[in-house]
Design a protein around this motif. Sequence first.
Motif, PDB file in Angstrom:
ATOM      1  N   PHE A   1     180.813   6.053   3.316  1.00  0.00           N
ATOM      2  CA  PHE A   1     179.623   7.194   3.227  1.00  0.00           C
ATOM      3  C   PHE A   1     178.621   6.422   2.790  1.00  0.00           C
ATOM      4  CE2 PHE A   1     182.915  10.539   2.856  1.00  0.00           C
ATOM      5  CZ  PHE A   1     182.628  11.318   3.762  1.00  0.00           C
ATOM      6  N   ARG A   2     178.390   5.424   1.801  1.00  0.00           N
ATOM      7  CA  ARG A   2     177.407   5.485   1.572  1.00  0.00           C
ATOM      8  C   ARG A   2     176.518   3.701   1.470  1.00  0.00           C
ATOM      9  NH1 ARG A   2     175.643   7.173  -4.541  1.00  0.00           N
ATOM     10  NH2 ARG A   2     173.895   6.229  -3.982  1.00  0.00           N
TER      11      ARG A   2
ATOM     12  N   ARG B   1     180.207  12.665  14.854  1.00  0.00           N
ATOM     13  CA  ARG B   1     179.575  13.769  15.379  1.00  0.00           C
ATOM     14  C   ARG B   1     178.020  12.941  15.685  1.00  0.00           C
ATOM     15  NH1 ARG B   1     178.868  17.117  10.361  1.00  0.00           N
ATOM     16  NH2 ARG B   1     179.397  14.760   9.034  1.00  0.00           N
TER      17      ARG B   1
ATOM     18  N   VAL C   1     180.091   6.656   9.041  1.00  0.00           N
ATOM     19  CA  VAL C   1     180.765   7.933   8.554  1.00  0.00           C
ATOM     20  C   VAL C   1     179.753   8.929   7.894  1.00  0.00           C
ATOM     21  CG1 VAL C   1     182.932   8.489   6.768  1.00  0.00           C
ATOM     22  CG2 VAL C   1     182.841   5.981   8.025  1.00  0.00           C
ATOM     23  N   SER C   2     179.732  10.251   8.451  1.00  0.00           N
ATOM     24  CA  SER C   2     178.818  10.805   7.869  1.00  0.00           C
ATOM     25  C   SER C   2     179.532  11.726   7.218  1.00  0.00           C
ATOM     26  CB  SER C   2     177.490  11.279   9.206  1.00  0.00           C
ATOM     27  OG  SER C   2     178.333  11.459   9.671  1.00  0.00           O
ATOM     28  N   TYR C   3     179.325  12.259   6.109  1.00  0.00           N
ATOM     29  CA  TYR C   3     179.676  14.050   5.993  1.00  0.00           C
ATOM     30  C   TYR C   3     177.825  14.867   6.313  1.00  0.00           C
ATOM     31  CZ  TYR C   3     181.190  17.650   3.302  1.00  0.00           C
ATOM     32  OH  TYR C   3     181.706  18.919   2.504  1.00  0.00           O
TER      33      TYR C   3
ATOM     34  N   ILE D   1     184.557  10.856  15.793  1.00  0.00           N
ATOM     35  CA  ILE D   1     184.508  11.680  14.527  1.00  0.00           C
ATOM     36  C   ILE D   1     183.363  11.425  14.417  1.00  0.00           C
ATOM     37  CG2 ILE D   1     185.065   9.734  12.949  1.00  0.00           C
ATOM     38  CD1 ILE D   1     187.914   8.966  14.314  1.00  0.00           C
TER      39      ILE D   1
ATOM     40  N   ALA E   1     175.822  14.976   8.468  1.00  0.00           N
ATOM     41  CA  ALA E   1     175.362  14.281  10.185  1.00  0.00           C
ATOM     42  C   ALA E   1     174.238  13.800  10.097  1.00  0.00           C
ATOM     43  CB  ALA E   1     175.721  15.420  11.207  1.00  0.00           C
ATOM     44  N   LEU E   2     174.077  11.998  10.672  1.00  0.00           N
ATOM     45  CA  LEU E   2     173.405  10.928  10.380  1.00  0.00           C
ATOM     46  C   LEU E   2     172.456  11.393  11.498  1.00  0.00           C
ATOM     47  CD1 LEU E   2     174.707   7.830   9.459  1.00  0.00           C
ATOM     48  CD2 LEU E   2     173.549   9.879   7.720  1.00  0.00           C
TER      49      LEU E   2
ATOM     50  N   PRO F   1     181.544   1.192  12.254  1.00  0.00           N
ATOM     51  CA  PRO F   1     181.648   3.159  12.383  1.00  0.00           C
ATOM     52  C   PRO F   1     180.496   3.704  11.445  1.00  0.00           C
ATOM     53  CG  PRO F   1     183.906   2.371  11.310  1.00  0.00           C
ATOM     54  CD  PRO F   1     182.954   1.400  10.697  1.00  0.00           C
TER      55      PRO F   1
ATOM     56  N   PRO G   1     189.372   5.028   5.388  1.00  0.00           N
ATOM     57  CA  PRO G   1     189.220   6.151   4.734  1.00  0.00           C
ATOM     58  C   PRO G   1     190.197   6.318   3.599  1.00  0.00           C
ATOM     59  CG  PRO G   1     188.375   7.195   6.901  1.00  0.00           C
ATOM     60  CD  PRO G   1     189.679   5.775   6.983  1.00  0.00           C
TER      61      PRO G   1
END
Lengths: 298, 298
Positions: free
Chosen positions: B79-80, B139, B104-106, B137, B108-109, B102, B49
């Motif tokens: 993220f996208r 969540r 990577v979420s801001y 990592i 949470a998905l 992996p 990241p």
Amino acid sequence: MDFSGLSAFPITPMNEEGVDQAAFEKILQRLVDAGVNSIGVEGSTGNYPYLTEKERIQYAALAVKASRQIPVIASIGAFRTRDILLLSEQLQKSGVSALLLPLVSYHALNEDEVFSLYETVSKHVSVPVIVYDSPLISRFAFSDDLYQRICQLPHIQSIKVPSAWPNESEAYLRLQRLMKSLPSSIQIGVSGDPTAANALKRGAKIWYSEWGGIFPQKAKELLEAAFARDEEKIFHLSLQFEPFWEMSRHYGGSIRPIAAAASILRLTDKNNLPLPLMPISMKDQDKLKRAIVENNMN
Amino acid sequence: MDFSGLSAFPITPMNEEGVDQAAFEKILQRLVDAGVNSIGVEGSTGNYPYLTEKERIQYAALAVKASRQIPVIASIGAFRTRDILLLSEQLQKSGVSALLLPLVSYHALNEDEVFSLYETVSKHVSVPVIVYDSPLISRFAFSDDLYQRICQLPHIQSIKVPSAWPNESEAYLRLQRLMKSLPSSIQIGVSGDPTAANALKRGAKIWYSEWGGIFPQKAKELLEAAFARDEEKIFHLSLQFEPFWEMSRHYGGSIRPIAAAASILRLTDKNNLPLPLMPISMKDQDKLKRAIVENNMN
């Protein structure tokens, strides 16, 4: 800028093609019309991690223009200090009034790293910086001591504390402690919409509000009722907001329901979130629609 | 590629100026010399990241070249979805043998979003994809059911499950369930170094190892001991690794201690992490130095 009143955090409507500029301008106009005290663009609700550096600078500049005399705050959150400094420089040039520094970490940060990051940023900027405490996203818990150290750095002028973390009563005790211990130059702000009114009644000065980014008029009324300690009005307005807060709880965050509300209000297309984020269910969209009409939120 | 044996995940040495290419090549050479089964570049340990898209493509291509015949895996986490697809395309062109996805979420998905993401990626790629489950990592907690659905998608060939989450006994029960329920084409891999040997003894086929990225020889010995169910050897090697695992626990993750070890082994400069990440204390560096010498880890 003056760190008080309602700071409304709008979404940045976007899809796989990019940012929907016309929709973004409509959303900003709604905030200007409501006379919010400041506008926080590209915060968590504004999906800053889903924007490129270039987009963040470009659309913050557009927000400064669209917001007329209302001060604009923009987030400088990023994984790397290097990117944070670059964003700070560019966003200041684009005319934002303050910078919001959340912690975006992949490997969770430790206390020394967090202090050092704020110290480095405070040395490099000339506009006020807001400390953004969002423990569920950052996986970092600020200690009172760390708050004190950071709040003595130059340019740090406000903190954005969650109003219900880890629960509402502990958040209240902490607010009391911070009001006593932080330098008087620091304006304490709260986020966490459903519990914010209580924090505002109890001494917080600014409401960094997600739902205020889409319902600014009602949020202003709630804020004023809280400042006036008008319990009846607080109760009445909170009741109107409740279906929306309930939706945030259900979706584990406000971004998806607020994006749905923006589309229901015809401020944006239906398609206003970046994948992998997906819209709320049709059933919940109908629920929101009814709540907007019933509570006269448009 | 064959998803078995030791998949070593090296750091990407970098500082505020960029990636230290010479140091990266030295680290890759160490893995080639040890004869690891695959090399996972730009994973969590490889700080993906903190790299730009351009750097991720450039240094993955360099890794493919430096790794000779050993297959290279690279992370496509972002993220996208848009960026994930772009990275997939470019990394495949640069010659990587498999892609690691992996979350990577801001924000949470949710389960639908995660399935949809894997589905979209699986439609766009031609090399194998590894599902990367790292709940602390991301969540996000994969359910067994979601695993099953994802593992039926084309190109999904392996999963990387934490070997001690939420604790070692539950992780073991889950491993047993997954071995029974997932398609036989899926190779189950584990991460979480201190508890990996137990999972490998119990049926996991590939060890996605962080500490194996810096101590590949010892990690290979431990893996072989686990496959052979040689308890005495497992005990002996685990004892040698213990000071390193202890350091990972102390720092809430392996990245900082492994970066320190890389510098102690003179593979990199002292300055090998991107700010805001900071090096471990001098005292802990001395501890690591002693452990490396005493346990003959160089």
